[in-house]
Every structure is written in C-alpha cells, then in structure tokens.
Design a protein around this motif. Structure first.
Motif, short mmCIF file in Angstrom:
data_model
loop_
_atom_site.label_atom_id
_atom_site.label_comp_id
_atom_site.label_asym_id
_atom_site.label_seq_id
_atom_site.Cartn_x
_atom_site.Cartn_y
_atom_site.Cartn_z
N TYR A 119 128.64 115.09 66.15
CA TYR A 119 129.65 114.08 66.46
C TYR A 119 129.26 112.74 65.85
CZ TYR A 119 132.79 110.90 68.79
OH TYR A 119 133.74 109.95 69.03
N HIS A 120 130.22 112.10 65.19
CA HIS A 120 130.09 110.73 64.68
C HIS A 120 131.27 109.94 65.20
CE1 HIS A 120 126.96 111.83 61.75
NE2 HIS A 120 127.62 112.96 61.63
N SER A 121 131.02 108.73 65.62
CA SER A 121 132.13 107.86 66.07
C SER A 121 133.08 107.63 64.90
CB SER A 121 131.59 106.52 66.57
OG SER A 121 130.82 106.70 67.72
N PRO A 122 134.37 107.64 65.18
CA PRO A 122 135.33 107.48 64.08
C PRO A 122 135.40 106.04 63.58
CG PRO A 122 136.49 107.55 66.16
CD PRO A 122 135.03 107.82 66.46
N TYR A 123 135.74 105.91 62.31
CA TYR A 123 136.14 104.63 61.77
C TYR A 123 137.61 104.48 62.15
CZ TYR A 123 132.01 104.14 58.73
OH TYR A 123 130.74 103.98 58.24
N ASN B 113 124.93 97.85 53.58
CA ASN B 113 126.39 97.95 53.80
C ASN B 113 126.96 99.31 53.40
OD1 ASN B 113 126.69 95.31 54.83
ND2 ASN B 113 126.61 94.51 52.74
N GLU B 114 126.17 100.37 53.55
CA GLU B 114 126.64 101.70 53.17
C GLU B 114 127.82 102.17 54.02
OE1 GLU B 114 123.65 104.73 52.64
OE2 GLU B 114 122.24 103.26 51.85
N GLY B 115 127.98 101.59 55.21
CA GLY B 115 129.11 101.97 56.05
C GLY B 115 130.45 101.70 55.37
N GLN B 116 130.48 100.68 54.52
CA GLN B 116 131.72 100.34 53.81
C GLN B 116 132.14 101.44 52.84
OE1 GLN B 116 131.63 96.43 52.06
NE2 GLN B 116 130.77 95.52 53.92
N LEU C 229 134.74 92.60 53.05
CA LEU C 229 134.16 92.87 54.36
C LEU C 229 132.70 92.49 54.42
CD1 LEU C 229 135.84 96.33 54.95
CD2 LEU C 229 136.47 94.17 55.99
N PRO C 230 132.16 92.16 55.56
CA PRO C 230 132.85 92.07 56.84
C PRO C 230 133.76 90.84 56.87
CG PRO C 230 130.57 91.41 57.11
CD PRO C 230 130.73 91.86 55.70
N TYR C 231 134.87 90.97 57.57
CA TYR C 231 135.88 89.93 57.67
C TYR C 231 135.87 89.41 59.09
CZ TYR C 231 140.37 87.65 56.71
OH TYR C 231 141.37 86.73 56.51
N SER D 24 134.45 95.04 63.18
CA SER D 24 133.48 95.25 64.25
C SER D 24 132.95 96.66 64.17
CB SER D 24 134.09 94.95 65.62
OG SER D 24 135.17 95.79 65.87
N ALA D 25 131.96 96.94 65.00
CA ALA D 25 131.28 98.24 64.97
C ALA D 25 132.18 99.36 65.49
CB ALA D 25 130.01 98.16 65.83
N THR D 26 131.85 100.58 65.09
CA THR D 26 132.57 101.75 65.57
C THR D 26 132.47 101.82 67.08
OG1 THR D 26 130.62 103.13 65.32
CG2 THR D 26 132.17 103.12 63.49
N ARG D 27 133.39 102.54 67.67
CA ARG D 27 133.42 102.73 69.12
C ARG D 27 133.27 104.22 69.43
NH1 ARG D 27 134.55 97.89 67.94
NH2 ARG D 27 135.62 96.45 69.28
N GLY D 28 132.57 104.50 70.49
CA GLY D 28 132.42 105.88 70.94
C GLY D 28 133.59 106.29 71.81
#
Length: 176
Positions: free
Chosen positions: A40-44, A70-73, A92-94, A99-103
């Motif tokens: 499981y990974h939190s969704p973008y 910044n690999e998340g981008q 980004l970030p703007y 903001s960070a991903t949410r679970g």
C-alpha cells in the motif's frame, strides 16, 4: 430625508447577512479508503476547477514532498488528467497548494472562492475535479459540476469513488 431608526437597523442587518451569504467558502471532504492490498502507498491527489474551455484553476495537490531530490514530483504525471490540465506547468512546491500525501481516512480542503486565483473566475459552468493515483495501484477521477456564481441551494453535493477515492462531499464551510 428622514429614515426611521428601525429601517436603518433592518437595512444594516440585511447588509451583514448578504455579505456573509456572499462569502463563498466551501468544504470539500475527500475520503481515502483503507485498501486491503499487499503493498500500500498513499495516493497522490489533485483537486482543480475547470471551465468549459478546460482551463484549470488549481486548488490542491498532495504528493510525497519528502522524497530526496524532489523525486516525488516525478510521479505526479500519473494523475493524467490533472497533469494535462495544468499540473505540468506548475513550479512545485507551490505555497498554499502543495502538501504531503494523506493516508486512509477523511480529509478536508477549504476552498475560498474569494481567494485571488478563484475570485476572477467568469460566471458559468465548471467542474470540480478530484483525481487520485497510487503507486502499485489504480487511478480515479471524480467530477462535481458547479455553476458560478455559486447557488448554495444546490449544496451539499455527494459523490462516491469506486477504488482509489471513497465518499466525496462538497458543502458550505462552517466556522465550527
């Protein structure tokens, strides 16, 4: 010209009420479901408002902001509709958007239609779009039709996702 005191008080009260009623703050509630999967990974998640000409106004983007370099981008393009409708042109970030991903759980986004980016929108038909994409998972897009100026009698609005998104609701924001 003489104006009775009672009339002045009623007029002032109505004026205060109309300015409160014209305050266009919405509460968008996005549920991210708990999925029973091996990895499981939190969704973008991206939220934006789009007009009939498909011009977008960005509201929020949640992604892995803590990845090194910044690999998340790099994975933002997996939210295909959002990416095509303005995501790729954002620097980004703007501030105020990123903001960070949410679970799993229920998450609120406050949408202030009097905010600079949204204040200048032309009257007409729009779609509030919520898109989610998850690594080693799927993607999902939910659309909520809106007309500006906002007719608050159409609220609340409820939608439900089928996989990456759960229940979505859009309502007037309260000051609780």
């Amino acid at each position: 010209m003489f104006i009775p005191k009672k009339l002045l008080i009623i007029s002032a009260t109505l004026s205060m009420f109309s300015s409160y009623a014209n305050s266009q703050k919405l509460a968008l509630e996005v549920d991210i479901p708990q999925l029973n999967v091996a990895e499981y990974h939190s969704p973008y998640v991206a939220v934006w408002l789009e007009n009939k000409a498909r011009k977008s106004t960005q509201i929020a983007v949640w992604y892995d902001v803590k990845m090194a370099d910044n690999e998340g981008q790099e994975w933002l393009k997996d939210m295909r509709q959002w990416w095509r409708r303005g995501g790729r042109s954002l620097n980004l970030p703007y501030d105020g958007l990123t903001s960070a991903t949410r679970g799993p759980g229920s998450h609120q986004i406050s949408i202030d239609l009097d905010k600079d980016e949204l204040k200048g929108l032309e009257p007409g038909d729009y779609k509030l779009r919520i898109e989610a994409a998850r690594e080693v998972g799927g993607r999902e897009l939910i659309e909520i039709p809106l007309t500006l100026p906002l007719d608050t009698s159409t609220l609340p609005i409820y939608k439900s996702g089928k996989s990456e998104l759960g229940n979505i609701s859009l309502n007037l924001q309260t000051n609780d």
